[in-house]
Design a protein around this motif. Sequence first.
Motif, mmCIF file in Angstrom:
data_model
loop_
_atom_site.group_PDB
_atom_site.id
_atom_site.type_symbol
_atom_site.label_atom_id
_atom_site.label_comp_id
_atom_site.label_asym_id
_atom_site.label_seq_id
_atom_site.Cartn_x
_atom_site.Cartn_y
_atom_site.Cartn_z
ATOM 1 N N MET A 1 8.111 -35.747 -18.374
ATOM 2 C CA MET A 1 8.606 -35.329 -19.654
ATOM 3 C C MET A 1 9.988 -34.729 -19.460
ATOM 4 S SD MET A 1 6.575 -33.034 -22.308
ATOM 5 C CE MET A 1 5.912 -33.864 -23.650
ATOM 6 N N ASN A 2 10.802 -35.013 -20.362
ATOM 7 C CA ASN A 2 12.189 -34.572 -20.302
ATOM 8 C C ASN A 2 12.244 -33.059 -20.560
ATOM 9 O OD1 ASN A 2 14.922 -34.222 -20.523
ATOM 10 N ND2 ASN A 2 15.217 -36.003 -21.843
ATOM 11 N N ALA A 3 13.092 -32.354 -19.823
ATOM 12 C CA ALA A 3 13.226 -30.900 -19.943
ATOM 13 C C ALA A 3 13.741 -30.509 -21.323
ATOM 14 C CB ALA A 3 14.149 -30.369 -18.856
ATOM 15 N N ALA A 4 14.584 -31.303 -21.921
ATOM 16 C CA ALA A 4 15.124 -30.988 -23.242
ATOM 17 C C ALA A 4 14.027 -31.055 -24.302
ATOM 18 C CB ALA A 4 16.256 -31.958 -23.585
ATOM 19 N N ILE A 5 13.167 -32.077 -24.180
ATOM 20 C CA ILE A 5 12.066 -32.207 -25.138
ATOM 21 C C ILE A 5 11.098 -31.044 -24.978
ATOM 22 C CG2 ILE A 5 10.087 -33.631 -25.814
ATOM 23 C CD1 ILE A 5 11.723 -36.077 -25.019
ATOM 24 N N LEU A 6 10.800 -30.694 -23.719
ATOM 25 C CA LEU A 6 9.897 -29.579 -23.444
ATOM 26 C C LEU A 6 10.470 -28.270 -23.971
ATOM 27 C CD1 LEU A 6 7.237 -28.752 -22.157
ATOM 28 C CD2 LEU A 6 8.467 -28.432 -20.017
ATOM 29 N N SER A 7 11.744 -28.052 -23.790
ATOM 30 C CA SER A 7 12.405 -26.844 -24.306
ATOM 31 C C SER A 7 12.358 -26.804 -25.831
ATOM 32 C CB SER A 7 13.863 -26.784 -23.847
ATOM 33 O OG SER A 7 13.933 -26.635 -22.467
ATOM 34 N N ALA A 8 12.560 -27.944 -26.463
ATOM 35 C CA ALA A 8 12.526 -28.006 -27.927
ATOM 36 C C ALA A 8 11.120 -27.707 -28.439
ATOM 37 C CB ALA A 8 12.986 -29.385 -28.401
ATOM 38 N N LEU A 9 10.098 -28.257 -27.761
ATOM 39 C CA LEU A 9 8.724 -27.990 -28.162
ATOM 40 C C LEU A 9 8.369 -26.511 -27.999
ATOM 41 C CD1 LEU A 9 6.807 -31.089 -26.740
ATOM 42 C CD2 LEU A 9 7.224 -30.519 -29.128
ATOM 43 N N ILE A 10 8.773 -25.910 -26.882
ATOM 44 C CA ILE A 10 8.511 -24.484 -26.655
ATOM 45 C C ILE A 10 9.257 -23.645 -27.691
ATOM 46 C CG2 ILE A 10 8.899 -22.551 -25.062
ATOM 47 C CD1 ILE A 10 8.298 -24.505 -22.773
ATOM 48 N N GLY A 11 10.507 -24.013 -27.982
ATOM 49 C CA GLY A 11 11.293 -23.294 -28.995
ATOM 50 C C GLY A 11 10.652 -23.393 -30.370
ATOM 51 N N ALA A 12 10.156 -24.578 -30.719
ATOM 52 C CA ALA A 12 9.500 -24.765 -32.014
ATOM 53 C C ALA A 12 8.207 -23.956 -32.087
ATOM 54 C CB ALA A 12 9.221 -26.247 -32.249
ATOM 55 N N ALA A 13 7.456 -23.924 -31.003
ATOM 56 C CA ALA A 13 6.212 -23.147 -30.972
ATOM 57 C C ALA A 13 6.498 -21.660 -31.109
ATOM 58 C CB ALA A 13 5.443 -23.432 -29.686
ATOM 59 N N VAL A 14 7.515 -21.178 -30.388
ATOM 60 C CA VAL A 14 7.883 -19.757 -30.483
ATOM 61 C C VAL A 14 8.361 -19.436 -31.892
ATOM 62 C CG1 VAL A 14 9.568 -18.044 -29.684
ATOM 63 C CG2 VAL A 14 8.362 -19.466 -28.030
ATOM 64 N N ALA A 15 9.143 -20.316 -32.493
ATOM 65 C CA ALA A 15 9.633 -20.089 -33.855
ATOM 66 C C ALA A 15 8.476 -20.064 -34.858
ATOM 67 C CB ALA A 15 10.645 -21.170 -34.235
#
Length: 160
Positions: A1-15
């Motif tokens: 999995m791409n690090a950018a996608i993973l970061s976006a998913l984590i950011g969306a979950a935190v938001a």
Amino acid sequence: MNAAILSALIGAAVAAVSALFVNRYRSDRDFQHRFDEHRLTIYSEFTRDISTVLWQNSQIDAEAARAKAWVHYESIVLTSTEPVVVACIQLRKTLTTHVEVMSTIRDKASEEFNTIRGSSINSVYQALETFHIAARKEMGLSALNFSLINAEIRRLYETY
């Protein structure tokens, strides 16, 4: 999995979780504000009813005003902390004693009546002051100088 996608998913979950907590905080704060406003209204109406009882000239009117105050008394018991409820119970007992004493005196024009009435009213005002102190403390409001307030009440009361 791409690090950018993973970061976006984590950011969306935190938001999303943050938004839930913010909404819950706002909801709790709004509920507490409405509850405090409701309690303040009950305290004000109860105090007004106590004053109405004290100003009545006839026994029938005093009993009717006292009955109205008991409705607010029940609301205070259901919504307040123990110190406020204890002060409210004491105020209720003092007011009942006042009404009963006033009903036993037949000669309303005598000096004895004025002395007894003044003493009885002072005891009600002392109980009311205790109730106000407890209620203001519960609501997080600063204390008042009741000696000045009571002096003004007595001054106005004596002019009538």
